[in-house]
Design an enzyme around this catalytic site. Structure first.
Site, PDB file in Angstrom:
ATOM      1  N   GLY A  69       0.633  78.448  78.428  1.00  0.00           N
ATOM      2  CA  GLY A  69       1.464  78.157  79.584  1.00  0.00           C
ATOM      3  C   GLY A  69       1.439  79.193  80.677  1.00  0.00           C
ATOM      4  O   GLY A  69       1.987  78.977  81.761  1.00  0.00           O
ATOM      5  N   ASN A  98      -3.286  76.638  84.450  1.00  0.00           N
ATOM      6  CA  ASN A  98      -1.892  76.221  84.645  1.00  0.00           C
ATOM      7  C   ASN A  98      -1.480  76.248  86.115  1.00  0.00           C
ATOM      8  O   ASN A  98      -0.633  75.460  86.537  1.00  0.00           O
ATOM      9  CB  ASN A  98      -0.956  77.094  83.802  1.00  0.00           C
ATOM     10  CG  ASN A  98      -1.089  76.793  82.321  1.00  0.00           C
ATOM     11  OD1 ASN A  98      -0.981  75.653  81.889  1.00  0.00           O
ATOM     12  ND2 ASN A  98      -1.360  77.822  81.530  1.00  0.00           N
ATOM     13  N   ASP A 179      -4.369  65.355  73.437  1.00  0.00           N
ATOM     14  CA  ASP A 179      -3.956  65.468  74.837  1.00  0.00           C
ATOM     15  C   ASP A 179      -5.138  65.486  75.794  1.00  0.00           C
ATOM     16  O   ASP A 179      -4.968  65.375  77.020  1.00  0.00           O
ATOM     17  CB  ASP A 179      -3.074  66.703  75.053  1.00  0.00           C
ATOM     18  CG  ASP A 179      -3.780  68.022  74.735  1.00  0.00           C
ATOM     19  OD1 ASP A 179      -5.002  68.030  74.534  1.00  0.00           O
ATOM     20  OD2 ASP A 179      -3.084  69.054  74.683  1.00  0.00           O
ATOM     21  N   HIS A 182      -6.985  70.357  75.301  1.00  0.00           N
ATOM     22  CA  HIS A 182      -7.133  71.540  74.459  1.00  0.00           C
ATOM     23  C   HIS A 182      -8.121  71.309  73.317  1.00  0.00           C
ATOM     24  O   HIS A 182      -8.062  70.267  72.658  1.00  0.00           O
ATOM     25  CB  HIS A 182      -5.779  71.950  73.867  1.00  0.00           C
ATOM     26  CG  HIS A 182      -4.775  72.352  74.891  1.00  0.00           C
ATOM     27  ND1 HIS A 182      -3.845  71.465  75.393  1.00  0.00           N
ATOM     28  CD2 HIS A 182      -4.549  73.538  75.507  1.00  0.00           C
ATOM     29  CE1 HIS A 182      -3.091  72.090  76.285  1.00  0.00           C
ATOM     30  NE2 HIS A 182      -3.503  73.349  76.364  1.00  0.00           N
TER      31      HIS A 182
END
Length: 214
Positions: A69, A98, A179, A182
């Protein structure tokens, strides 16, 4: 006997110092792509990298300071303490995804990464930058502008630019998490080997002199 014991101790100390002298330290400052997203730390590719580099005669202690993050701004705030704490020889910056996913202006990660490269250089370490790309659904104009900051920075700051390893992973669905962003556990050994291949030419070999580990 005392002299013999002294010589043995001295020989062992010199050998230990010699081994330490050739053990470089690599600090990885990144986001979830390097932190081992939703997996144990020992499965993530940075934990496998030191062993992979040995195949290229590179003796390296890898310190993974990546946090899932993190934006470039987050890591810029953390970097001075990391440099002081770990005194690395090399610093790999795997950052910016990010920023892009949040739609930040490309100027923000560009400025933050430029400052980070300067801090690394000032510390006496070699900065290494990784190319980052964002998904095409953010629009071609934005995606291209974002991707362009990395070669520009590498040229301006005269630092190596590594290709984006995710581009080699995402084409294999079995290596990706659900997702679509990743790499999963299966991909980590391949990433470590690929990163070792990319990094080894930038590092002094274990037989070279002058490398030190703090």
């Amino acid at each position: 006997m005392r002299w013999l014991s002294f010589l043995l101790v001295l020989t062992f100390s010199l050998q230990a110092h010699s081994l330490q002298a050739h053990n470089a330290r690599l600090l990885i400052v990144g986001d979830s792509l390097s932190a081992g997203y939703q997996m144990s730390v020992d499965q993530a590719w940075p934990s496998l990298l030191a062993q992979a580099l040995q195949k290229y005669n590179r003796s390296v202690t890898v310190v993974n300071a990546s946090i899932s993050g993190d934006t470039t701004g987050n890591s810029l705030t953390r970097l001075p303490q990391l440099l002081q704490q770990h005194t690395p020889d090399y610093v790999l910056l795997e950052l910016g995804a990010n920023d892009g996913l949040r739609g930040f202006s490309p100027q923000i990660p560009q400025q933050n990464l430029a400052r980070m490269i300067d801090l690394v250089t000032q510390s006496g370490a070699q900065a290494i930058l990784m190319q980052i790309r964002i998904p095409p659904n953010y629009g071609k104009r934005y995606s291209n502008a974002f991707a362009a900051i990395y070669p520009k920075l590498a040229q301006e700051k005269q630092v190596p630019l590594l290709p984006f390893f995710l581009e080699q992973v995402i084409i294999r669905p079995e290596w990706m998490k659900s997702d679509g962003l990743h790499p999963n556990e299966k991909a980590q050994p391949w990433i470590a080997e690929w990163m070792a291949q990319q990094l080894s030419p930038l590092m002094a070999s274990s037989t070279d002199s002058g490398m030190s580990s703090s």
